[in-house]
Scaffold this active site. Sequence first.
Site, PDB file in Angstrom:
ATOM      1  N   TYR A 120       0.846  -1.183   0.000  1.00 59.06           N
ATOM      2  CA  TYR A 120       0.000   0.000   0.000  1.00 59.06           C
ATOM      3  C   TYR A 120       0.883   1.235   0.000  1.00 59.06           C
ATOM      4  O   TYR A 120       1.860   1.308   0.756  1.00 59.06           O
ATOM      5  CB  TYR A 120      -0.903   0.020   1.240  1.00 59.06           C
ATOM      6  CG  TYR A 120      -1.792   1.244   1.333  1.00 59.06           C
ATOM      7  CD1 TYR A 120      -2.829   1.447   0.426  1.00 59.06           C
ATOM      8  CD2 TYR A 120      -1.591   2.192   2.333  1.00 59.06           C
ATOM      9  CE1 TYR A 120      -3.641   2.564   0.511  1.00 59.06           C
ATOM     10  CE2 TYR A 120      -2.414   3.323   2.432  1.00 59.06           C
ATOM     11  CZ  TYR A 120      -3.432   3.497   1.518  1.00 59.06           C
ATOM     12  OH  TYR A 120      -4.246   4.606   1.601  1.00 59.06           O
ATOM     13  N   ASP A 138       9.302   2.973   0.016  1.00 60.19           N
ATOM     14  CA  ASP A 138       8.227   3.642   0.749  1.00 60.19           C
ATOM     15  C   ASP A 138       8.358   3.213   2.215  1.00 60.19           C
ATOM     16  O   ASP A 138       7.933   2.123   2.592  1.00 60.19           O
ATOM     17  CB  ASP A 138       6.871   3.257   0.166  1.00 60.19           C
ATOM     18  CG  ASP A 138       5.721   3.950   0.886  1.00 60.19           C
ATOM     19  OD1 ASP A 138       5.992   4.656   1.885  1.00 60.19           O
ATOM     20  OD2 ASP A 138       4.568   3.775   0.460  1.00 60.19           O
ATOM     21  N   LYS A 165       3.785   9.020   8.819  1.00 58.88           N
ATOM     22  CA  LYS A 165       3.524   8.462  10.153  1.00 58.88           C
ATOM     23  C   LYS A 165       4.486   8.981  11.228  1.00 58.88           C
ATOM     24  O   LYS A 165       4.312  10.112  11.678  1.00 58.88           O
ATOM     25  CB  LYS A 165       3.451   6.930  10.063  1.00 58.88           C
ATOM     26  CG  LYS A 165       2.323   6.535   9.081  1.00 58.88           C
ATOM     27  CD  LYS A 165       1.892   5.109   9.053  1.00 58.88           C
ATOM     28  CE  LYS A 165       0.623   4.993   8.224  1.00 58.88           C
ATOM     29  NZ  LYS A 165       0.740   4.224   7.010  1.00 58.88           N
TER      30      LYS A 165
HETATM   31  C1  LIG Z   1       0.105   4.713   5.615  1.00 59.89           C
HETATM   32  C2  LIG Z   1       0.929   4.515   4.403  1.00 59.89           C
HETATM   33  C3  LIG Z   1       0.884   5.401   3.316  1.00 59.89           C
HETATM   34  C4  LIG Z   1      -0.108   6.526   3.249  1.00 59.89           C
HETATM   35  O1  LIG Z   1       0.109   7.470   4.239  1.00 59.89           O
HETATM   36  P1  LIG Z   1      -1.130   8.455   4.630  1.00 59.89           P
HETATM   37  O2  LIG Z   1      -0.496   9.388   5.619  1.00 59.89           O
HETATM   38  O3  LIG Z   1      -2.170   7.576   5.221  1.00 59.89           O
HETATM   39  O4  LIG Z   1      -1.548   9.134   3.410  1.00 59.89           O
HETATM   40  C5  LIG Z   1       1.762   5.202   2.276  1.00 59.89           C
HETATM   41  N1  LIG Z   1       2.642   4.206   2.284  1.00 59.89           N
HETATM   42  C6  LIG Z   1       2.720   3.318   3.297  1.00 59.89           C
HETATM   43  C7  LIG Z   1       3.736   2.236   3.268  1.00 59.89           C
HETATM   44  C8  LIG Z   1       1.845   3.443   4.384  1.00 59.89           C
HETATM   45  O5  LIG Z   1       1.890   2.537   5.373  1.00 59.89           O
END
Ligand SMILES: *Cc1c(COP(=O)(O)O)cnc(C)c1O
Length: 420
Positions: free
Chosen positions: A142, A237, A265
């Site tokens: 994701y 990511d 985060k």
């Molecule tokens: C949570 C998450 C996102 C998206 O971040 P948001 O602040 O919710 O937009 C993107 N990549 C990864 C790996 C994530 O866990």
Amino acid sequence: MNRSDELFIESKKYVPGGVHSPVRSFKGLHTTPRFISRASGAYIWDEEGKDYIDFCMSFGPLILGHRHPQVESAIKNALGRGWTYGACEAYSLKLAKFIVDKIPFIEQIRFVNSGTEAVMTAVRLTRGITGKEKIIKFNGCYHGHLDSMLIKAGSGLAGTAEASSEGVPAQTAANTLICELGNLKEVRACFEQHPGEIAGIFLEPLPANNGLLPQDQEFLQGLRDLCDEYQALLIFDEVISGFRMSFGGMAERTGISPDLVTYGKIIGGGMPVGAVAGPTQWMEYLAPVGPVYQAGTLSANPLAMEAGLATMEQLNPNTYDELEKNTQAISAIFTEWMQAHGFEDYQIISQGSLFWAAPTKEKIKDLTQIPLNLNERFYALFETLLNKGIYLAPNAYEVGFVSTAHNAPVQEELRRRLWN
Ligand SMILES: *Cc1c(COP(=O)(O)O)cnc(C)c1O
């Protein structure tokens, strides 16, 4: 009907599905979401005043627990001076320096407001740098809710029937090539089938949005080598794994340097922050220096920067040892209890300060090995724990997040609540 039920019914009138992010809706869990009224350390309280040991931790940002005193006072101090200017300020410089000085492969960083925004910027930047349009992503990873990444994405979608989303143009989807985690042959085949067209590979170096799927070092190194061979960029990511698996995330843990990295985060300490970072030669493709446009009215606002910095300042090698010890103790407590209470077929998979209650004893390496429709089965575990005052993320495919606040006394309390 309790207070949370009432609030949920009212919310559904005013807000689609009653929630501002789908995974909060408890969809498929046959119980209504608890409305949270306050928090402290490892605990949250709902509107009824019932407390829970929290293993969701806002889905990851709160690595120090709720309302860590240093973070709280940093936010209060910043608040007294003003909370957004849309102008240059020194707060973001402090945080930028703090991060860049500690992580060897990055030289510059650009702050945005969320993980999604960070990935969106990284996608555009990757295309701008390489002049190519296609990107590779892995099934089950994701990367936020931007169009080009809403293709075989993670947990929020895994529980539901659709693998993707309506509203994503077919042309956009066609530029995202999907591979299976762990399968280097498939990635190489992608490069061969699309010569000169692939801008970069995006992945969660520790996939944690569809269960927890730790990958082999050889796979990650293999991706690095393929990118070098085919003049594509490698983008980690690290929105979850950054500052969590180590300060420098999985890049530091594996010794593999991505070309660009995205954070989110933890970087905002619980305030909305995301970031793209990398070497100056790539980062200066961004406006105002370079041709790739990116902007943000509220980007790098002082409250978020101070919360992020106060959080970062607490993170040192000892913190990571402590987090790992907490996680191992918690995993052992859950495992012992599950064995004795009809959840024998579950295993706890953990890495660093993440754990996942996986309803299978098999070794799982990629998404195809995870059973579908786990939420039906997960419900029994989730509700049992919820009634005992233990709050897991409300989805079978979501990992548990451990913080420094999940210390020995909380572990004792967890044991007491479980066996009670
Ligand atoms: C949570 C998450 C996102 C998206 O971040 P948001 O602040 O919710 O937009 C993107 N990549 C990864 C790996 C994530 O866990």
